[in-house]
Design a protein around this motif. Structure first.
Motif, PDB file in Angstrom:
ATOM      1  N   UNK A  49       5.584   7.060  -0.618  1.00  0.00           N
ATOM      2  CA  UNK A  49       6.000   6.458   0.638  1.00  0.00           C
ATOM      3  C   UNK A  49       5.300   5.120   0.780  1.00  0.00           C
ATOM      4  N   UNK A  50       6.055   4.100   1.155  1.00  0.00           N
ATOM      5  CA  UNK A  50       5.447   2.790   1.386  1.00  0.00           C
ATOM      6  C   UNK A  50       4.747   2.795   2.735  1.00  0.00           C
ATOM      7  N   UNK A  51       3.453   2.560   2.715  1.00  0.00           N
ATOM      8  CA  UNK A  51       2.663   2.532   3.943  1.00  0.00           C
ATOM      9  C   UNK A  51       2.749   1.157   4.599  1.00  0.00           C
ATOM     10  N   UNK A  52       2.638   0.089   3.778  1.00  0.00           N
ATOM     11  CA  UNK A  52       2.665  -1.262   4.337  1.00  0.00           C
ATOM     12  C   UNK A  52       3.009  -2.275   3.260  1.00  0.00           C
ATOM     13  N   UNK A  53       3.765  -3.298   3.658  1.00  0.00           N
ATOM     14  CA  UNK A  53       3.952  -4.473   2.814  1.00  0.00           C
ATOM     15  C   UNK A  53       3.591  -5.729   3.603  1.00  0.00           C
ATOM     16  N   UNK A  54       2.703  -5.552   4.576  1.00  0.00           N
ATOM     17  CA  UNK A  54       2.267  -6.652   5.437  1.00  0.00           C
ATOM     18  C   UNK A  54       0.866  -7.119   5.082  1.00  0.00           C
ATOM     19  N   UNK A  55       0.508  -6.997   3.818  1.00  0.00           N
ATOM     20  CA  UNK A  55      -0.825  -7.383   3.362  1.00  0.00           C
ATOM     21  C   UNK A  55      -0.678  -8.320   2.171  1.00  0.00           C
ATOM     22  N   UNK A  56      -1.735  -9.093   1.902  1.00  0.00           N
ATOM     23  CA  UNK A  56      -1.761 -10.003   0.761  1.00  0.00           C
ATOM     24  C   UNK A  56      -2.918  -9.622  -0.140  1.00  0.00           C
ATOM     25  N   UNK A  57      -2.613  -9.372  -1.392  1.00  0.00           N
ATOM     26  CA  UNK A  57      -3.640  -8.987  -2.369  1.00  0.00           C
ATOM     27  C   UNK A  57      -4.493  -7.816  -1.876  1.00  0.00           C
ATOM     28  N   UNK A  58      -3.877  -6.703  -1.472  1.00  0.00           N
ATOM     29  CA  UNK A  58      -4.679  -5.565  -1.040  1.00  0.00           C
ATOM     30  C   UNK A  58      -5.496  -5.012  -2.202  1.00  0.00           C
ATOM     31  N   UNK A  59      -6.762  -4.741  -1.930  1.00  0.00           N
ATOM     32  CA  UNK A  59      -7.629  -4.260  -3.011  1.00  0.00           C
ATOM     33  C   UNK A  59      -8.459  -3.076  -2.556  1.00  0.00           C
ATOM     34  N   UNK A  82      -4.638   0.841   8.493  1.00  0.00           N
ATOM     35  CA  UNK A  82      -3.205   1.084   8.356  1.00  0.00           C
ATOM     36  C   UNK A  82      -2.870   2.481   8.850  1.00  0.00           C
ATOM     37  N   UNK A  83      -1.607   2.686   9.189  1.00  0.00           N
ATOM     38  CA  UNK A  83      -1.185   3.959   9.784  1.00  0.00           C
ATOM     39  C   UNK A  83      -0.019   4.527   8.975  1.00  0.00           C
ATOM     40  N   UNK A  84      -0.304   5.493   8.115  1.00  0.00           N
ATOM     41  CA  UNK A  84       0.738   6.042   7.225  1.00  0.00           C
ATOM     42  C   UNK A  84       1.945   6.602   7.965  1.00  0.00           C
ATOM     43  N   UNK A  85       1.770   7.055   9.184  1.00  0.00           N
ATOM     44  CA  UNK A  85       2.887   7.653   9.923  1.00  0.00           C
ATOM     45  C   UNK A  85       3.642   6.643  10.777  1.00  0.00           C
ATOM     46  N   UNK A  86       3.316   5.374  10.620  1.00  0.00           N
ATOM     47  CA  UNK A  86       4.050   4.344  11.351  1.00  0.00           C
ATOM     48  C   UNK A  86       3.133   3.490  12.199  1.00  0.00           C
ATOM     49  N   UNK A  88       0.874  -1.178   0.000  1.00  0.00           N
ATOM     50  CA  UNK A  88       0.000   0.000   0.000  1.00  0.00           C
ATOM     51  C   UNK A  88       0.907   1.222   0.000  1.00  0.00           C
ATOM     52  N   UNK A  89       0.619   2.161  -0.911  1.00  0.00           N
ATOM     53  CA  UNK A  89       1.459   3.343  -1.086  1.00  0.00           C
ATOM     54  C   UNK A  89       0.715   4.622  -0.769  1.00  0.00           C
ATOM     55  N   UNK A  90       1.494   5.607  -0.378  1.00  0.00           N
ATOM     56  CA  UNK A  90       0.984   6.969  -0.257  1.00  0.00           C
ATOM     57  C   UNK A  90       1.738   7.840  -1.267  1.00  0.00           C
ATOM     58  N   UNK A  91       0.991   8.595  -2.049  1.00  0.00           N
ATOM     59  CA  UNK A  91       1.582   9.588  -2.952  1.00  0.00           C
ATOM     60  C   UNK A  91       1.082  10.949  -2.489  1.00  0.00           C
ATOM     61  N   UNK A  92       1.991  11.791  -1.995  1.00  0.00           N
ATOM     62  CA  UNK A  92       1.544  13.076  -1.459  1.00  0.00           C
ATOM     63  C   UNK A  92       1.271  14.073  -2.579  1.00  0.00           C
ATOM     64  N   UNK A  93       0.815  15.243  -2.219  1.00  0.00           N
ATOM     65  CA  UNK A  93       0.411  16.244  -3.204  1.00  0.00           C
ATOM     66  C   UNK A  93       1.571  16.695  -4.076  1.00  0.00           C
TER      67      UNK A  93
END
Length: 565
Positions: A122-132, A155-159, A112-117
Motif C-alpha cells: 500500500x502506498x503510504x505517501x508520495x508527498x516526500x522528497x528523498x525519503x530515507x 505519516x499516517x498509513x490509514x490516511x 513510502x510503502x507499507x507491506x503487510x504481513x
C-alpha cells in the motif's frame, strides 16, 4: 551469424548461494574461453537500512537492486522478501510497525510503502522528497528526507497528509526513538546529531563534530551509537543520558550505512559500499554473517602490473589477487583488506566507467563527471563536469579521453586542458567505446542494439540487431562485446565482419526471470539517484578478457583455451 557449440566451464570452488543463482555456481559456458571468477559472488547488492522483523530475522534494504532480503543471523541464509519486480524501486531504509507490517522508504521516486504481513503493498505517501530515515513508535510512523533543508515528519498509513515536526535537516538519515522518548536523527552534512519529541517541539542538538554521521542507533543499555559513512568504518559511542562521554571504535567496514541490535545486544552492521552483514563486538572486531563483495561492478580495467580495478559505484575496488602479482602484493596498496576477496583501492563515489593509462586510472560518473585518479599518490584530478550520463571511457591514440556520453547520445573527446569535443552525435544511448590497433573508435548503443565505428564524425554500423550491447573490447583483429539482454559474449571480425557467440549464460543484469518494474531516475530531488547497470569489458595484457559480472558481483576472467600439442 555463426554460432559455436559450447560446453560447461566450471572451475568455481565457491558454492554458496549468490544473488544471481541459488546454487552459487557459475552458469557461463564457452568452448573458446576458460571462465574463472576473480572473487566470490556477493549475495547482496549493497546493504542499506536494516531492521529485525517479527520472525527474528534481519531485513536488509538494497538500494542499488530495488529489493529487500531477510538474513538469518545464526546461519547467514538470505531470502529475497521484496523482489526487484515489486512496486518498490529503490528501498533505502525500513522499519516494522506494531502489527508486523514493514514500512519502506523508496528514495528515488519519493514514496513510502507499507507491506503487510500477507505481502500486500500500500502506498503510504508520495508527498516526500528523498525519503530515507524511517522508524515506528508502536503504530506511529516517522520518516525524514535525505536532502539539504530536509523535513522530519509523521505519516499516517490509514490516511491523512503528513505532519511536519521540523525542517532544516542537513540531509537526514537513519533515526530511532531514544530511551528518553525523543526521536534522534543525524544531520549528515553538518556532523551533528539532533533530537525532537515525536509530538513536536523545538529540536535540540545532542552532539556536534561527529565523524560523517549516517545513522543513529541505541543499544539495549541506552548507549547511542553513531555510524560513520566514511572509509574507516568509525562508530562513535555517546553516553547521552549520562556523563556525555564518547568512545570511537574503528570497525574497518568501509561505508557503513546502518545497524541493528538484537535482544542479546549484539550489533549488526550494513555497508552501502560493499554489502554484506557484519556483527561488531564492543572492541571493533567483526564477524561476517553475510560476506561482503562488489555491489556492481560497472566498468573494469587492468593496469600493466596486472592489478584489476572495478568501478563499483561507491568505490574503486580490486579482487585481492592480481593477475600478475601475489596476493600479498595486491593487498599492500589497499585501504582495507575485506573478507570476500575484494579490497577497496580508493573511496571514489559514483565510479562507473574506468580505463587504465600507465600509472593512472580514468573514471566516469553517470552523474556528469570525468576524472583521473593517481593510485600512487592518492590524488584525483577533475577532467570534465556537466556531461549527461558519461559511461564507458577509453584513451585515444592522441592521449585524449574518449567517453560515451549516454544521456546526450554522443561520443566526446576530452583533451588535457579539459576541452570537450564531440566525435559523433545522434546516437541513441551510447554506453562504451574501444579503439582498434589502427586507432579507429567503436561505440556500443544498448537502446538501438548496434555497434558502430566512428569515421570522420559519422557513424558506420558494424553490427545491428544486438541485445543491449554494453561493454566493448578489441583483441587483435576482433571486437568483443557483451549483449546484456542475452547474457552472452559476441566476437566480431574487424576484417571480414563475421560474428560468433563466444560465451553464454553470463551473470550480467538482474537474476533470470526477474524483470524490474522500471529504471528509477538518475537524479532525485537535485541529488544523485539510481545509475543504470553497466557490464564492462576489458583486455588484460596477457590476452585474457575481463568482464564485470554485475548480476552476481564478480569480475570474470576469460582465458583462451589452448588446443593441440
Amino acid at each position: 551469424m555463426k554460432t559455436e557449440g559450447s560446453k560447461k566451464v566450471d572451475h568455481d570452488a565457491m558454492v554458496s548461494p549468490s544473488r544471481f543463482d541459488e546454487t552459487g555456481r557459475s552458469r557461463a559456458t564457452s568452448s573458446r574461453w576458460e571462465v574463472r571468477r576473480l572473487n566470490p559472488p556477493n549475495q547482496l547488492w549493497g546493504s542499506n537500512g536494516v531492521a529485525f522483523g517479527p520472525d527474528g530475522r534481519l531485513y536488509v534494504a538494497q538500494f542499488l537492486a530495488g529489493q529487500i532480503s531477510a538474513v538469518d543471523p545464526a546461519t547467514g541464509d538470505v531470502e529475497v522478501i521484496v523482489p526487484m519486480d515489486s512496486p518498490v524501486q529503490s528501498p533505502d531504509d525500513l522499519a516494522f510497525g506494531a502489527d508486523g507490517s514493514m514500512y519502506i522508504t523508496d528514495l528515488v521516486p519519493g514514496r513510502v510503502w507499507r507491506r503487510n504481513a500477507e505481502g500486500a503493498y500500500t502506498l503510504v505517501s508520495d508527498e516526500v522528497t528523498n525519503p530515507n530515515g524511517i522508524t515506528c513508535i508502536g503504530d506511529r510512523l516517522f520518516i525524514n528526507e535525505m536532502k539539504p533543508d530536509g523535513r522530519l515528519m509523521e505519516l499516517f498509513p490509514d490516511g491523512g497528509g503528513p505532519v511536519v515536526l521540523t525542517e532544516g535537516l542537513a540531509m537526514g538519515n537513519a533515526m530511532q526513538l531514544g530511551p528518553d522518548g525523543h526521536l534522534y536523527y543525524p544531520h549528515m552534512l553538518s556532523g551533528q546529531v539532533w533530537r525532537i519529541p515525536p509530538d513536536g517541539g523545538t529540536p535540540e542538538v545532542v552532539a556536534e563534530d561527529v565523524h560523517q554521521p549516517v545513522a543513529v542507533r541505541f543499544d539495549q543499555g541506552g548507549v547511542l551509537h553513531v555510524l560513520s559513512r566514511g572509509v574507516e568504518g568509525i562508530v562513535t559511542r555517546i553516553d547521552v543520558h549520562g556523563a556525555g562521554s564518547r568512545a570511537l571504535v574503528h570497525s574497518g567496514v568501509v561505508g557503513l550505512d546502518n545497524a541493528a541490535f538484537d535482544t542479546e545486544n549484539r550489533m549488526f552492521l550494513s555497508s552501502y559500499a560493499s554489502g554484506g552483514i557484519m556483527e561488531m563486538h564492543s572492541d571493533g572486531r567483526t564477524r561476517e554473517i553475510v560476506p561482503r563483495g562488489l555491489d556492481g561492478p560497472y566498468g573494469v580495467t587492468v593496469d600493466l602490473g596486472g592489478t584489476v580495478y572495478a568501478a563499483d559505484h561507491y568505490r574503486l575496488a580490486s579482487p585481492a589477487v592480481s593477475l600478475e602479482t601475489s596476493r600479498e602484493a595486491a593487498r599492500e596498496s589497499a585501504l582495507d583488506d575485506e573478507p570476500g576477496a575484494v579490497t577497496t583501492a580508493a573511496f571514489l563515489c559514483f565510479s562507473h566507467g574506468i580505463a587504465a593509462d600507465g600509472e593512472l586510472l580514468h573514471l566516469t560518473s553517470q552523474y556528469g563527471d570525468v576524472h583521473t585518479y593517481d593510485p600512487v599518490h592518492g590524488t584525483t584530478r577533475n577532467r570534465a563536469s556537466g556531461l549527461k550520463q558519461p559511461l564507458g571511457i577509453a584513451v585515444g591514440p592522441d592521449g585524449s579521453l574518449v567517453v560515451a556520453e549516454a544521456g546526450a547520445g554522443r561520443v566526446v573527446a576530452i583533451d588535457d586542458n579539459g576541452t570537450v569535443t564531440p566525435l559523433a552525435e545522434g546516437l541513441g544511448h551510447p554506453v562504451d567505446v574501444a579503439f582498434d590497433e589502427e586507432g579507429r573508435c567503436y561505440v556500443s548503443d544498448d537502446r538501438l542494439g548496434v555497434v558502430c565505428r566512428i569515421d570522420d564524425g559519422e557513424t558506420v554500423t558494424v553490427a545491428d540487431g544486438l541485445g543491449a550491447p554494453q561493454g566493448l573490447a578489441v583483441l587483435g583483429d576482433e571486437l568483443f562485446l557483451v549483449e546484456t539482454d542475452h547474457r552472452r559474449l559476441r566476437a566480431i571480425s574487424l576484417t571480414t565482419g563475421e560474428t560468433r557467440i563466444d560465451a553464454e549464460d553470463l551473470p550480467v543484469g538482474p537474476p533470470p526471470g526477474v524483470v524490474p518494474r522500471g529504471q528509477p531516475a538518475l537524479f532525485a530531488g537535485g541529488m544523485p539517484g539510481m545509475a543504470i547497470r553497466f557490464a564492462g569489458l576489458a583486455v588484460a595484457p596477457e590476452g585474457s578478457l575481463l568482464l564485470s559480472a554485475n548480476g552476481e558481483g564478480t569480475v570474470l576472467r576469460l582465458t583462451p583455451i589452448r588446443t593441440g600439442a
